[in-house]
Design a protein around this motif. Structure first.
Motif, PDB file in Angstrom:
ATOM      1  N   ARG A  40       0.909  -1.281   0.090  1.00  0.00           N
ATOM      2  CA  ARG A  40      -0.074   0.039   0.088  1.00  0.00           C
ATOM      3  C   ARG A  40       0.862   1.218   0.002  1.00  0.00           C
ATOM      4  NH1 ARG A  40      -3.246   1.737  -2.317  1.00  0.00           N
ATOM      5  NH2 ARG A  40      -3.647  -0.435  -2.775  1.00  0.00           N
ATOM      6  N   ASP A  44       0.719   3.994  -2.951  1.00  0.00           N
ATOM      7  CA  ASP A  44       0.411   5.239  -2.708  1.00  0.00           C
ATOM      8  C   ASP A  44       1.488   6.387  -2.830  1.00  0.00           C
ATOM      9  OD1 ASP A  44      -2.002   4.251  -1.794  1.00  0.00           O
ATOM     10  OD2 ASP A  44      -1.199   4.276   0.344  1.00  0.00           O
ATOM     11  N   SER A  48       1.287   9.199  -5.633  1.00  0.00           N
ATOM     12  CA  SER A  48       1.310  10.846  -5.306  1.00  0.00           C
ATOM     13  C   SER A  48       2.567  11.419  -6.110  1.00  0.00           C
ATOM     14  CB  SER A  48       1.728  10.909  -3.901  1.00  0.00           C
ATOM     15  OG  SER A  48       3.047  10.269  -3.529  1.00  0.00           O
TER      16      SER A  48
END
Length: 67
Positions: A40, A44, A48
């Protein structure tokens, strides 16, 4: 039954993987099963930063190999 768009199940449009990746790539991939929290976090961060998972992994490997 509604027909799904695309090729029939089981069709491989590029079975040799020719020109699938830029540059000089290895013949076989390395599969890694990460811990859930690592997976995760990496996904992520890639999102980003606007990068692909491959780009993130290549940067991490280059950093590891440089030390």
């Amino acid at each position: 039954m509604k027909r799904k768009p695309g090729a029939p199940k089981g069709t491989v449009n590029n079975p040799l993987g020719t020109n699938q990746w830029e540059g000089n790539r290895a013949k076989s991939p390395i599969a890694v099963r990460l811990l859930e929290e690592q997976d995760r976090a990496i996904r992520d961060r890639a999102i980003s930063e606007g990068k692909t998972l491959t780009e993130v992994m290549e940067e991490a490997i280059a950093l590891y190999l440089s030390s």
